[in-house]
Design a protein around this motif. Structure first.
Motif, PDB file in Angstrom:
ATOM      1  N   HIS A  42       0.840  -1.185   0.000  1.00  0.00           N
ATOM      2  CA  HIS A  42       0.000   0.000   0.000  1.00  0.00           C
ATOM      3  C   HIS A  42       0.888   1.253   0.000  1.00  0.00           C
ATOM      4  O   HIS A  42       1.496   1.580   1.026  1.00  0.00           O
ATOM      5  CB  HIS A  42      -0.891  -0.014   1.251  1.00  0.00           C
ATOM      6  N   PRO A  43       1.010   1.975  -1.120  1.00  0.00           N
ATOM      7  CA  PRO A  43       1.972   3.085  -1.190  1.00  0.00           C
ATOM      8  C   PRO A  43       1.645   4.223  -0.231  1.00  0.00           C
ATOM      9  O   PRO A  43       2.552   4.800   0.372  1.00  0.00           O
ATOM     10  CB  PRO A  43       1.880   3.545  -2.653  1.00  0.00           C
ATOM     11  N   SER A  44       0.389   4.562  -0.050  1.00  0.00           N
ATOM     12  CA  SER A  44       0.026   5.659   0.861  1.00  0.00           C
ATOM     13  C   SER A  44       0.411   5.315   2.299  1.00  0.00           C
ATOM     14  O   SER A  44       0.956   6.149   3.035  1.00  0.00           O
ATOM     15  CB  SER A  44      -1.473   5.951   0.775  1.00  0.00           C
ATOM     16  N   ALA A  45       0.129   4.075   2.712  1.00  0.00           N
ATOM     17  CA  ALA A  45       0.460   3.657   4.073  1.00  0.00           C
ATOM     18  C   ALA A  45       1.973   3.652   4.284  1.00  0.00           C
ATOM     19  O   ALA A  45       2.471   4.089   5.332  1.00  0.00           O
ATOM     20  CB  ALA A  45      -0.120   2.266   4.349  1.00  0.00           C
ATOM     21  N   VAL A  46       2.709   3.158   3.282  1.00  0.00           N
ATOM     22  CA  VAL A  46       4.168   3.110   3.401  1.00  0.00           C
ATOM     23  C   VAL A  46       4.749   4.515   3.529  1.00  0.00           C
ATOM     24  O   VAL A  46       5.577   4.788   4.414  1.00  0.00           O
ATOM     25  CB  VAL A  46       4.784   2.371   2.193  1.00  0.00           C
ATOM     26  N   LEU A  47       4.333   5.419   2.656  1.00  0.00           N
ATOM     27  CA  LEU A  47       4.857   6.791   2.698  1.00  0.00           C
ATOM     28  C   LEU A  47       4.497   7.479   4.009  1.00  0.00           C
ATOM     29  O   LEU A  47       5.328   8.176   4.608  1.00  0.00           O
ATOM     30  CB  LEU A  47       4.323   7.586   1.513  1.00  0.00           C
TER      31      LEU A  47
END
Length: 493
Positions: free
Chosen positions: A161-166
Motif C-alpha cells: 500500500h503506497p500511501s500507508a508506506v509513505l
C-alpha cells in the motif's frame, strides 16, 4: 501531609499525558484489541497505581514489552479471556508483594533482562514493519524475519500500500529527527504526539485511503471477565501465560524502578510495595478486561525530566487520559494505523541495547552470549520460553565462572633420590571441572609416589569427592608406589 508542588507536577503531568496517549493506543492496536483498552490501562495506571506507595515518580501503563505476549494470548484464547489472564497476573503479583519477593527480582541477571528487551524489541519491530505497509504479519518470529525481503520487494515495487508506506516512513522520520529540532520546540511537544498528530492531519487533509483506528466508547469495550473464559486458566498454556505476564511485568517494573531511582534524588523505591501496587493495578485492569500494565521507562523518564516532584503528576496524567477519552473519542478515529506502527517500530528499535552488546563483547563475552541467546530464543520460540532459556544459560555461565579450580602438579626429588609427584588443589572443585581434574590425575605415572593435597579447596562437591576417592582406590590397586592424601578423603557410603 506534604503540600503538592503544583507548579512542578501539573506541567509534568501534561507532558506524561502527551507521551502516554499515542503509546497506549499503539500498544493496544498492536496487541489485537480495541484502542480504548490501552487507554483504560493507562487510566488505571494513573488513577489507581499513581496514588499507591512504592515508587514516587515512575509511571505505569500498557507496555510495548508485553505486546508480543498479549497478542499471542488474544490469538490463542480470545479477547474475552484477556481480562481473566490479567486478573490472575494481578493476584499473583499481590501474593508476591505480600511475601516480600519484590527485592528478589534484582537478582535476575541484567544480561537476561537486556536480552529479553532486545528479543521483544526485534519481534515488535519486525511485526510492525508489516503493519506499516498495511500488511498482515506472519504468526511466528522466524517467519517474520524470513519474509522481510519479500516485504521490502513489495514496498519498492509498489505492490504494498503506497500511501500507508509513505505515511509510515514519514512518521518514522519525524520520530527520529524530532530531537534535532530547536530545543524549545523539541521539549515542548513530545515526539510521538507530534509524529502521530502530523500523520493524522495529513491523512485528514489529503483524505488518504489508509486504515485508521476504530473507536468506540469506554463503556462499550470495558467488561467483566466472563465465566466462559475460565477455560483459559484450566490448562498449562493459560497458567503459563499468567506466569509469563507476571514475571515479565514484574521484572520490567522493578528494573525500571532501579533506572528511575538513578535519575532523581528523591525517595527511593520500596520494591515490595511497588510490586503490590502493580498487582492491585493489574487486578483492576483484569476486572475491566483491559491490557496488563507495567511501569514504563519512557513515560517515567519523561515524568522525571519534566520536573515532577510527587505522585500527583502520575495521578493527573491518568485523569487527563480519562477526560480525553470521554470527551474527545472521535479524535482517535483520525489516527492512521501505519503511523502507530511507526511509533512502535521506533520503540522496538530503542529496546535493542546495541551499545551494551558492543561493550559486553569487548569486556564480558559470556554475558554478551547470554544476552544474544536470550534474544534469539525469544524470537525463535516465545517470550516465556526464551526468558527461561536465558536464565538457565546465565545460571550455567555463572556456575562455570565461579567453579574455578587450580591444579598445580610439581615433581619433587625425595632424599632417597626417588621422584615424587605433588598435586595441590585449590579453589572450588565441582562436577563442572571433573573432566580436567581426572585427566590430570590419570596422566600421573603409576610407578611413582603421589602426594595429593586438597587442603586449599574452598568447596568440594559430592561428585568430586566420589571421583577423587575412586581414583585414589584405583591408584593404590594398580601401583606399588605409595599415595599420600592430605587431609584424608571422606569415606563414601
Amino acid at each position: 501531609m506534604r503540600a503538592v508542588p503544583w507548579r512542578h507536577d501539573l506541567p509534568a503531568s501534561l507532558v506524561v499525558f502527551l507521551v502516554a496517549l499515542p503509546l497506549c493506543v499503539g500498544v493496544a492496536v498492536a496487541s489485537g484489541v480495541p484502542a480504548e483498552l490501552g487507554l483504560v490501562t493507562g487510566i488505571v495506571g494513573g488513577l489507581v497505581v499513581g496514588l499507591l506507595p512504592g515508587s514516587t515518580l515512575q509511571v505505569s501503563g500498557p507496555a510495548a514489552g508485553l505486546t508480543v505476549l498479549v497478542a499471542d494470548a488474544v490469538q490463542r484464547f480470545g479477547a474475552g479471556a484477556l481480562g481473566l489472564l490479567v486478573l490472575g497476573t494481578g493476584l499473583l503479583q499481590l501474593a508476591m508483594g505480600a511475601l516480600r519477593l519484590g527485592r528478589w527480582f534484582r537478582a535476575i541477571s541484567t544480561s537476561v533482562v537486556h536480552g529479553m528487551l532486545a528479543g521483544i524489541g526485534l519481534t515488535l519491530l519486525t511485526g510492525q514493519l508489516y503493519a506499516l505497509a498495511d500488511r498482515r504479519a506472519p504468526a511466528t518470529g522466524p517467519d517474520k524475519l524470513a519474509r522481510l525481503p519479500a516485504l521490502l520487494g513489495d514496498t519498492l515495487t509498489g505492490a504494498a500500500h503506497p500511501s500507508a508506506v509513505l505515511l509510515g516512513v514519514g512518521t518514522l522520520a519525524v520520530l527520529i529527527g524530532w530531537k534535532h529540532l530547536p530545543q524549545r520546540l523539541a521539549t515542548a511537544v513530545p515526539a510521538p504526539l507530534a509524529a502521530v498528530g502530523l500523520a493524522a492531519a495529513v491523512t485528514a487533509a489529503a483524505d488518504l485511503p489508509v486504515a485508521r483506528v476504530r473507536v468506540a466508547g469506554l463503556l462499550d469495550v470495558v467488561h467483566l471477565p466472563e465465566r466462559d473464559s475460565l477455560g483459559a486458566l484450566a490448562g498449562t498454556a493459560g497458567l503459563g501465560t499468567v506466569v509469563a505476564f507476571t514475571l515479565i511485568a514484574s521484572a520490567e517494573t522493578l528494573f525500571s524502578a532501579a533506572a528511575v531511582d538513578r535519575m532523581h534524588h528523591g525517595p527511593r523505591t520500596d520494591y515490595d510495595r511497588e510490586l503490590t501496587a502493580q498487582g492491585l493495578g493489574n487486578t483492576v485492569c483484569g476486572l475491566l478486561g483491559a491490557l496488563p500494565m507495567t511501569a514504563v521507562i519512557v513515560r517515567s523518564a519523561a515524568n522525571v525530566q519534566a520536573g515532577a516532584r510527587s505522585r500527583a503528576s502520575r495521578f493527573l496524567h491518568g485523569l487527563w487520559l480519562l477526560l480525553f477519552t470521554a470527551l474527545l473519542p472521535g479524535a482517535l478515529g483520525l489516527v492512521p494505523l501505519c503511523a502507530l506502527a511507526a511509533v512502535l517500530v521506533h520503540a522496538g528499535a530503542k529496546l535493542v541495547p546495541v551499545r551494551r552488546i558492543v561493550a559486553l563483547c569487548r569486556e564480558h563475552r559470556s554475558e554478551a552470549a547470554v544476552l544474544v541467546v536470550t534474544a534469539v530464543a525469544i524470537i525463535a520460540t516465545d517470550l516465556f520460553e526464551g526468558v527461561l532459556i536465558g536464565i538457565g544459560l546465565a545460571v550455567v555461565t555463572s556456575a562455570w565462572q565461579t567453579s574455578t579450580l587450580q591444579i598445580a602438579v610439581e615433581e619433587v626429588v625425595l632424599t632417597t633420590g626417588q621422584p615424587l609427584h605433588r598435586v595441590r588443589l585449590s579453589g572450588n572443585a565441582t562436577f563442572l571441572r571433573l573432566p580436567r581434574l581426572l585427566d590430570t590425575l590419570e596422566r600421573l605415572p603409576a610407578d611413582r609416589p603421589v602426594e595429593l593435597d586438597w587442603s586449599g579447596l574452598r568447596h568440594l562437591d559430592h561428585a568430586c569427592t566420589v571421583a577423587l576417592t575412586s581414583w585414589a582406590a584405583q591408584h593404590r590397586a594398580r601401583s606399588t608406589a605409595p599415595l599420600a592424601v592430605e587431609p584424608p578423603l571422606p569415606t563414601i557410603a
